[in-house]
Design a protein around this motif. Structure first.
Motif, PDB file in Angstrom:
ATOM      1  N   THR A 251       0.840  -1.195   0.000  1.00  0.00           N
ATOM      2  CA  THR A 251       0.000   0.000   0.000  1.00  0.00           C
ATOM      3  C   THR A 251       0.874   1.242   0.000  1.00  0.00           C
ATOM      4  N   SER A 252       0.260   2.375  -0.384  1.00  0.00           N
ATOM      5  CA  SER A 252       1.023   3.609  -0.552  1.00  0.00           C
ATOM      6  C   SER A 252       1.505   4.176   0.767  1.00  0.00           C
ATOM      7  N   GLY A 253       0.869   3.813   1.870  1.00  0.00           N
ATOM      8  CA  GLY A 253       1.409   4.105   3.173  1.00  0.00           C
ATOM      9  C   GLY A 253       1.404   5.559   3.588  1.00  0.00           C
ATOM     10  N   THR A 254       0.219   6.207   3.628  1.00  0.00           N
ATOM     11  CA  THR A 254       0.174   7.557   4.178  1.00  0.00           C
ATOM     12  C   THR A 254       0.284   7.516   5.688  1.00  0.00           C
ATOM     13  N   THR A 255      -0.048   6.400   6.287  1.00  0.00           N
ATOM     14  CA  THR A 255       0.085   6.251   7.735  1.00  0.00           C
ATOM     15  C   THR A 255       0.631   4.862   8.022  1.00  0.00           C
ATOM     16  N   GLY A 256       1.426   4.761   9.076  1.00  0.00           N
ATOM     17  CA  GLY A 256       1.867   3.469   9.553  1.00  0.00           C
ATOM     18  C   GLY A 256       2.808   2.756   8.601  1.00  0.00           C
ATOM     19  N   LEU A 257       3.024   1.463   8.880  1.00  0.00           N
ATOM     20  CA  LEU A 257       3.907   0.642   8.084  1.00  0.00           C
ATOM     21  C   LEU A 257       3.143   0.065   6.906  1.00  0.00           C
ATOM     22  N   PRO A 258       3.798  -0.118   5.757  1.00  0.00           N
ATOM     23  CA  PRO A 258       3.091  -0.619   4.578  1.00  0.00           C
ATOM     24  C   PRO A 258       2.615  -2.049   4.761  1.00  0.00           C
ATOM     25  N   LYS A 259       1.494  -2.338   4.129  1.00  0.00           N
ATOM     26  CA  LYS A 259       0.923  -3.674   4.136  1.00  0.00           C
ATOM     27  C   LYS A 259       0.973  -4.203   2.706  1.00  0.00           C
ATOM     28  N   ALA A 260       0.919  -5.524   2.573  1.00  0.00           N
ATOM     29  CA  ALA A 260       1.041  -6.143   1.252  1.00  0.00           C
ATOM     30  C   ALA A 260      -0.188  -6.988   0.948  1.00  0.00           C
ATOM     31  N   PRO A 261      -1.277  -6.382   0.439  1.00  0.00           N
ATOM     32  CA  PRO A 261      -2.436  -7.163   0.025  1.00  0.00           C
ATOM     33  C   PRO A 261      -2.088  -8.185  -1.059  1.00  0.00           C
ATOM     34  N   VAL A 262      -2.744  -9.347  -0.972  1.00  0.00           N
ATOM     35  CA  VAL A 262      -2.554 -10.428  -1.933  1.00  0.00           C
ATOM     36  C   VAL A 262      -3.751 -10.453  -2.875  1.00  0.00           C
TER      37      VAL A 262
ATOM     38  N   ARG B  79      -2.552  13.954   5.854  1.00  0.00           N
ATOM     39  CA  ARG B  79      -3.041  14.895   6.869  1.00  0.00           C
ATOM     40  C   ARG B  79      -2.660  14.464   8.282  1.00  0.00           C
ATOM     41  N   GLN B  80      -2.667  13.165   8.526  1.00  0.00           N
ATOM     42  CA  GLN B  80      -2.432  12.688   9.883  1.00  0.00           C
ATOM     43  C   GLN B  80      -1.022  13.036  10.352  1.00  0.00           C
ATOM     44  N   THR B  81      -0.035  12.864   9.488  1.00  0.00           N
ATOM     45  CA  THR B  81       1.328  13.186   9.901  1.00  0.00           C
ATOM     46  C   THR B  81       1.539  14.694  10.007  1.00  0.00           C
ATOM     47  N   VAL B  82       0.868  15.466   9.163  1.00  0.00           N
ATOM     48  CA  VAL B  82       0.959  16.930   9.272  1.00  0.00           C
ATOM     49  C   VAL B  82       0.342  17.377  10.594  1.00  0.00           C
ATOM     50  N   ALA B  83      -0.790  16.801  10.958  1.00  0.00           N
ATOM     51  CA  ALA B  83      -1.435  17.146  12.224  1.00  0.00           C
ATOM     52  C   ALA B  83      -0.544  16.775  13.404  1.00  0.00           C
TER      53      ALA B  83
ATOM     54  N   ASN C 295       0.922  19.402  16.141  1.00  0.00           N
ATOM     55  CA  ASN C 295       0.572  19.231  17.551  1.00  0.00           C
ATOM     56  C   ASN C 295       1.759  18.846  18.418  1.00  0.00           C
ATOM     57  N   GLY C 296       2.949  18.847  17.828  1.00  0.00           N
ATOM     58  CA  GLY C 296       4.146  18.540  18.590  1.00  0.00           C
ATOM     59  C   GLY C 296       4.299  17.089  18.959  1.00  0.00           C
ATOM     60  N   GLU C 297       3.624  16.202  18.249  1.00  0.00           N
ATOM     61  CA  GLU C 297       3.702  14.776  18.520  1.00  0.00           C
ATOM     62  C   GLU C 297       4.788  14.127  17.670  1.00  0.00           C
ATOM     63  N   GLU C 298       5.216  12.959  18.090  1.00  0.00           N
ATOM     64  CA  GLU C 298       6.181  12.215  17.284  1.00  0.00           C
ATOM     65  C   GLU C 298       5.503  11.730  16.004  1.00  0.00           C
ATOM     66  N   PHE C 299       6.211  11.794  14.894  1.00  0.00           N
ATOM     67  CA  PHE C 299       5.660  11.308  13.634  1.00  0.00           C
ATOM     68  C   PHE C 299       6.805  10.880  12.727  1.00  0.00           C
ATOM     69  N   LYS C 300       6.447  10.061  11.774  1.00  0.00           N
ATOM     70  CA  LYS C 300       7.403   9.593  10.782  1.00  0.00           C
ATOM     71  C   LYS C 300       6.908   9.996   9.405  1.00  0.00           C
ATOM     72  N   ILE C 301       7.745  10.677   8.641  1.00  0.00           N
ATOM     73  CA  ILE C 301       7.360  11.046   7.282  1.00  0.00           C
ATOM     74  C   ILE C 301       7.259   9.772   6.442  1.00  0.00           C
ATOM     75  N   PRO C 302       6.095   9.478   5.877  1.00  0.00           N
ATOM     76  CA  PRO C 302       5.959   8.264   5.063  1.00  0.00           C
ATOM     77  C   PRO C 302       6.959   8.248   3.914  1.00  0.00           C
ATOM     78  N   PRO C 303       7.531   7.104   3.592  1.00  0.00           N
ATOM     79  CA  PRO C 303       8.522   7.033   2.510  1.00  0.00           C
ATOM     80  C   PRO C 303       7.951   7.344   1.139  1.00  0.00           C
ATOM     81  N   THR C 304       6.629   7.348   1.028  1.00  0.00           N
ATOM     82  CA  THR C 304       6.008   7.628  -0.265  1.00  0.00           C
ATOM     83  C   THR C 304       5.798   9.123  -0.518  1.00  0.00           C
ATOM     84  N   ILE C 305       6.121   9.977   0.452  1.00  0.00           N
ATOM     85  CA  ILE C 305       5.929  11.419   0.265  1.00  0.00           C
ATOM     86  C   ILE C 305       6.860  11.926  -0.837  1.00  0.00           C
ATOM     87  N   GLU C 306       6.273  12.626  -1.775  1.00  0.00           N
ATOM     88  CA  GLU C 306       7.034  13.058  -2.951  1.00  0.00           C
ATOM     89  C   GLU C 306       8.066  14.116  -2.606  1.00  0.00           C
TER      90      GLU C 306
END
Length: 714
Positions: free
Chosen positions: A322-333, A676-680, A684-695
């Motif tokens: 998956t494109s992974g806007t949030t969290g770790l990528p998943k691999a649908p079959v 949006r979730q990572t921008v928020a 809000n000063g929370e820990e976040f990880k920039i998704p690797p798919t961000i252009e």
């Protein structure tokens, strides 16, 4: 090897008002007169009166040698006497075995299924149990065998290299069958994984189809991933062979694919047996690793063709991260046969395409749109597919899409709203479109994110065709909701909707707290009642437990789409946001898309995003991020004031919308989705990880600086 055939008959072959050779006619819908004649093995069907002849054809009800029974089919829907959306949708839910069994008859099978639907172990639903087919055979060999070998199958349009290449179905069969032999020589057999890491070139499609031809599984990784993310995928799926290229071409740079691949393999614990490298003409050849790397051209030159092998209906065709806007990528079959059946069905019934017409999905092969609607669906339906290696703007200008539509006589296309906003931003008055003529262009489909009404109306005026929004996900593989043109739906559907539930998808909107269905017109979590239709994912690769807990645990008996939306009284569906993007303002659930729709009404904004900022009194308050179209001369302060007024005027004080900033770009994935979730989290000063798919990761720092400058965050 015996292949069961269900043959269509062109109108040019219809003749006679006689019944001979024991062939019997049966019309299950009305008293329209029918008759047929049997011309040995190639049965030719005959005429009828009382209905336009282009609406009907027949198919055998029996696969026995002596075909004695035919049943009337409506070619608009591809279903037995189901000429309307409502009929088709009702039957797909009440008689799914019959509905999808009839759809499956349109393709060729090595072994016919013994059970259409096995739902005993949901959500691990099985379709076409016991059946065997090969999707590559149906996408290529079937058309060659039927005499369409000289039709163009793929148009590779590459403005970044200033080249256009066309492959016929004969060419494609030759390329694919010989590359299959290369894979076999490297030890690939049914069930093995081939990872494909390539730019938008025909060889990528060839590698996909060649893998499918053998019953192996392909995992195509988006070319925009750098070495670290590529290594994660190599470690996870453990490919025996990797197929790549020397370089990819961007408007302003050359990407060293082979160097990125070598670095990824170095990082990875798993090492592939072989890497096959396509060296693109006119660019430096890749450095080859002795004993591991093969050059595509030399390997293929001496290879003999390899036939398609029978593949079990539920055997995996591919895994796609998956494109992974949030969290770790998943691999649908993706299971093979059901996917082939539904993709073929959609090209006519959803998109209104006829075999032989030109189709263009302006996406990337690395995303689900590329898998489904650049590669498999158009080729299954015998449509010419455009493979575009370029951008909506900058290759060379905002007229690029219009040039492709004109030059290749495109009938319909599919793209993301992001691409259309990019064109609108650079050419707000639509002047570039006026240089091109495309009278045969019929429909523009959009998906991948919410399409704001400003962009929607601009596209209608500029492309001068219906602009049709619809909705689906990587997991589903095809549309959950749409305007089904081939089933008689009007192309001018309700604005701000993504169509109605597509046949096969039992869509409900549920309350997130108690799981009960909400009233029509109320915002809730969109879910699909099980079983999921054919073509949807069957699991997550090597993560069956995660498959269940992620998608089916929250609402037992339903697939949780994780999107929030509304089911309107007239059956249309609206998507308002990802569930995580709904902002809770003093107990009121405010959707990000509703605020964004109001923001763009200001007139100077070409795209925007809304995030929820923590507030000690209201819980959260919405904050707007605005990107302006080119040529705007107003001050940013004035624009912000007007935006706030538009939101308050449209939604009301309940939104508590009092803050917005102007930025030049938003954090988007390469598939066009705003994270949006990572921008928020950042705001809000929370820990976040920039998704690797961000252009463009620098968009985060720009947003932070703009919010700080406006005093919204410290």
């Amino acid at each position: 090897m015996l292949i069961h055939r269900i043959r269509y008959f062109p109108r040019s072959s219809w003749s006679g008002l006689n019944v001979s050779d024991g062939l019997q006619g049966r019309n299950t819908n009305s008293n329209i007169p029918l008759s047929y004649r049997n011309v040995r093995n190639n049965v030719t069907v005959a005429a009828h009166t009382g209905y336009p002849s282009n609406h009907w054809h027949l198919r055998p009800l029996s696969l026995r040698k002596q075909v004695k029974h035919f049943e009337l089919l409506n070619s608009t829907s591809g279903l037995k006497c189901l000429s309307t959306y409502s009929d088709a949708y009702h039957k797909s839910l009440t008689k799914p075995d019959e509905f999808w069994g009839e759809a499956a008859d349109h393709l060729e099978w090595f072994k016919r299924w013994n059970q259409v639907l096995d739902n005993d172990d949901q959500p691990f639903t099985k379709w076409f149990v016991g059946g065997e087919m090969n999707i590559c055979h149906n996408a290529i060999d079937r058309h060659v065998n039927d005499g369409h070998g000289e039709q163009v199958a793929i148009i590779h349009d590459s403005p970044v290299t200033d080249r256009i290449e066309k492959l016929t179905f004969n060419d494609l069969k030759d390329e694919v069958s010989r590359f299959s032999r290369v894979l076999v020589d490297q030890g690939i057999q049914k069930g093995d994984i081939v990872l494909i890491y390539m730019p938008m070139v025909p060889q990528a499609v060839v590698a996909m189809l060649a893998t499918a031809r053998l019953g192996a599984i392909h995992s195509l990784v988006f070319g925009g991933f750098a070495s670290k993310e590529l290594s994660v995928r190599i470690n996870h799926c453990k490919p025996k062979v990797i197929v790549s290229a020397n370089v990819g071409i961007e408007p302003s740079r050359t990407v060293n694919y082979k160097g990125l691949l070598d670095a990824a393999i170095e990082m990875s614990d798993h090492k592939p047996k072989t890497c096959i490298i396509h060296n693109r003409t006119g660019y430096p050849e890749a450095d080859m690793v002795k004993g591991r790397d093969l050059q595509w051209s030399s390997a293929v030159s001496d290879a003999k063709p390899h036939d398609c092998v029978p593949v079990g209906a539920m055997d995996p065709l591919y895994i796609l991260y998956t494109s992974g806007t949030t969290g770790l990528p998943k691999a649908p079959v993706r299971p093979s046969a059901g996917y082939a059946v539904v993709l073929y069905w959609t090209m006519k019934n959803i998109y209104g395409m006829e075999p032989g017409e030109v189709w263009w999905a302006a996406s990337d092969l690395g995303w689900v749109v590329g898998h489904s609607y650049i590669c498999y669906a158009p080729l299954l339906h015998r449509n010419t597919t455009v493979l575009y290696e370029g951008k909506p703007v900058g290759t060379p200008d905002p007229g690029a899409f219009f040039r492709v539509i004109q030059d290749h006589n495109v009938t319909s296309m599919f793209t993301a709203p992001t691409a259309l906003r990019a064109i609108r931003k650079e050419d707000f008055d639509g002047n570039h479109s006026k240089s091109y003529s495309f009278p045969n262009f019929k429909n523009l489909f959009v998906a991948g994110e919410i399409c704001d009404h400003e962009t929607l109306h601009w596209c209608r005026e500029t492309f001068k065709v219906p602009v049709i929004d619809h909705w689906w996900q990587t997991e589903t593989g095809w549309a959950i909701t749409a305007t089904c043109l081939g089933l008689g739906d009007e192309a001018t559907a309700r604005d701000q909707s993504i169509g109605k539930p597509v046949p096969g998808w039992d869509v409900h909107v549920l309350d997130s707290d108690n799981g009960q269905e909400v009233s029509r017109g109320q915002l809730g979590n969109i879910a699909v009642k099980l079983p999921l239709p054919p073509g949807s994912f069957s699991s997550l690769w090597q993560q069956g437990d995660r498959f269940v807990t992620t998608y089916f645990q929250k609402f037992p008996g339903y697939y949780d789409t994780m999107d929030a939306g509304i089911h309107h009284p007239d059956d249309f569906i609206s998507i308002n946001a990802r569930v995580d993007d709904v902002i809770n303002v003093a107990g009121h659930r405010i959707s990000a898309s509703a605020v964004e729709e109001a923001m763009v009404n200001q007139g100077d904004i070409v795209e925007c995003a809304t995030i929820g900022l923590k507030d000690s009194l209201k819980g959260h308050v919405p904050v707007g991020l605005c990107v302006l179209r080119s040529g705007v001369t107003k001050s940013e302060d004035q624009i912000v004031k007007e935006v706030i007024h538009c939101v308050r005027d449209s939604i009301g004080p309940v939104a508590a919308f009092k803050s917005a900033v102007v930025v030049s770009k938003l954090p988007r994935t390469r598939s066009g989705k705003i994270s949006r979730q990572t921008v928020a989290a950042m705001a809000n000063g929370e820990e976040f990880k920039i998704p690797p798919t961000i252009e463009d990761p620098t968009a985060y720092s720009e947003v932070r600086e703009a919010l700080q400058k406006a005093g919204i965050i410290s």
